[in-house]
Design a protein around this motif. Sequence first.
Motif, PDB file in Angstrom:
ATOM      1  N   ASN A  78     -17.270 -30.358   2.030  1.00 30.88           N
ATOM      2  CA  ASN A  78     -15.868 -30.726   1.808  1.00 30.88           C
ATOM      3  C   ASN A  78     -15.248 -31.327   3.060  1.00 30.88           C
ATOM      4  O   ASN A  78     -14.459 -32.277   2.977  1.00 30.88           O
ATOM      5  N   VAL A  79     -15.596 -30.777   4.217  1.00 30.70           N
ATOM      6  CA  VAL A  79     -15.087 -31.298   5.483  1.00 30.70           C
ATOM      7  C   VAL A  79     -15.612 -32.715   5.699  1.00 30.70           C
ATOM      8  O   VAL A  79     -14.843 -33.641   5.990  1.00 30.70           O
ATOM      9  N   GLN A  88      -6.550 -36.923   4.080  1.00 31.87           N
ATOM     10  CA  GLN A  88      -6.441 -36.233   5.366  1.00 31.87           C
ATOM     11  C   GLN A  88      -7.809 -35.725   5.828  1.00 31.87           C
ATOM     12  O   GLN A  88      -8.571 -35.185   5.033  1.00 31.87           O
ATOM     13  N   ASN A  89      -8.129 -35.907   7.119  1.00 36.34           N
ATOM     14  CA  ASN A  89      -9.384 -35.413   7.682  1.00 36.34           C
ATOM     15  C   ASN A  89      -9.270 -33.928   7.985  1.00 36.34           C
ATOM     16  O   ASN A  89      -8.363 -33.514   8.695  1.00 36.34           O
ATOM     17  N   GLN A  90     -10.198 -33.134   7.449  1.00 40.44           N
ATOM     18  CA  GLN A  90     -10.222 -31.706   7.747  1.00 40.44           C
ATOM     19  C   GLN A  90     -10.927 -31.481   9.081  1.00 40.44           C
ATOM     20  O   GLN A  90     -11.894 -32.172   9.403  1.00 40.44           O
ATOM     21  N   PRO A  91     -10.469 -30.511   9.849  1.00 45.01           N
ATOM     22  CA  PRO A  91     -11.122 -30.208  11.125  1.00 45.01           C
ATOM     23  C   PRO A  91     -12.423 -29.436  10.902  1.00 45.01           C
ATOM     24  O   PRO A  91     -12.634 -28.871   9.827  1.00 45.01           O
ATOM     25  N   ILE A  92     -13.260 -29.428  11.924  1.00 38.94           N
ATOM     26  CA  ILE A  92     -14.459 -28.592  11.900  1.00 38.94           C
ATOM     27  C   ILE A  92     -14.496 -27.797  13.203  1.00 38.94           C
ATOM     28  O   ILE A  92     -14.184 -28.326  14.277  1.00 38.94           O
ATOM     29  N   ASN A  93     -14.843 -26.541  13.085  1.00 34.96           N
ATOM     30  CA  ASN A  93     -14.978 -25.654  14.236  1.00 34.96           C
ATOM     31  C   ASN A  93     -16.182 -26.109  15.061  1.00 34.96           C
ATOM     32  O   ASN A  93     -17.212 -26.481  14.515  1.00 34.96           O
ATOM     33  N   ALA A  94     -16.058 -26.063  16.387  1.00 36.83           N
ATOM     34  CA  ALA A  94     -17.139 -26.501  17.270  1.00 36.83           C
ATOM     35  C   ALA A  94     -18.435 -25.731  17.005  1.00 36.83           C
ATOM     36  O   ALA A  94     -19.522 -26.320  16.977  1.00 36.83           O
ATOM     37  N   ASN A  95     -18.352 -24.427  16.777  1.00 37.98           N
ATOM     38  CA  ASN A  95     -19.554 -23.635  16.515  1.00 37.98           C
ATOM     39  C   ASN A  95     -20.196 -24.010  15.190  1.00 37.98           C
ATOM     40  O   ASN A  95     -21.425 -24.059  15.075  1.00 37.98           O
ATOM     41  N   ASP A  96     -19.365 -24.282  14.170  1.00 41.80           N
ATOM     42  CA  ASP A  96     -19.903 -24.715  12.874  1.00 41.80           C
ATOM     43  C   ASP A  96     -20.612 -26.063  13.010  1.00 41.80           C
ATOM     44  O   ASP A  96     -21.676 -26.277  12.429  1.00 41.80           O
ATOM     45  N   LEU A  97     -20.023 -26.967  13.787  1.00 43.13           N
ATOM     46  CA  LEU A  97     -20.643 -28.269  14.015  1.00 43.13           C
ATOM     47  C   LEU A  97     -21.979 -28.092  14.726  1.00 43.13           C
ATOM     48  O   LEU A  97     -22.974 -28.721  14.357  1.00 43.13           O
TER      49      LEU A  97
END
Length: 153
Positions: A78-79, A88-97
Amino acid sequence: MGLFDNAVPGGNITKPLMIALGALLVGKMLSGRNAEQPDVPAQPQTPAPTGTTASGDGGLLGGLGGLLDKLKDAGHGNVADSWVGTGQNQPINANDLGKAIGPQVIREIAQRTGLDEQELLKQLSTALPGIVDKLTPNGQVPQQHQVASAFNS
């Protein structure tokens, strides 16, 4: 950087971040060596070459499509879709990335940029939503040569 000027919050894409983005999306930023060594030999029936993506134009993950596939496989479809789509662009957590891209690829890019892995992930998680959005203005993933051209402009 032209196309990417306002893709990143604050509008500033540092050279290490451009190298990192290029390593993920465009193979030209690499020496031709793939950081992601396969655990098993490539199967002959596999249509995409395995273990050679860094020597082509596809970066460490096989280009933009490969990056999006990694995110989807890690449960962040989804992100990733929000970055490609026109909303709208959803953010992603650095650890998830980092988990989606994989520790070996992150380590390789960190070595090439001179950034530590946490700083690299922090910058990538901030930059990727806008960069992918800029590369997919019509909600379509461009061909690899179009991504490479964007980095050369």
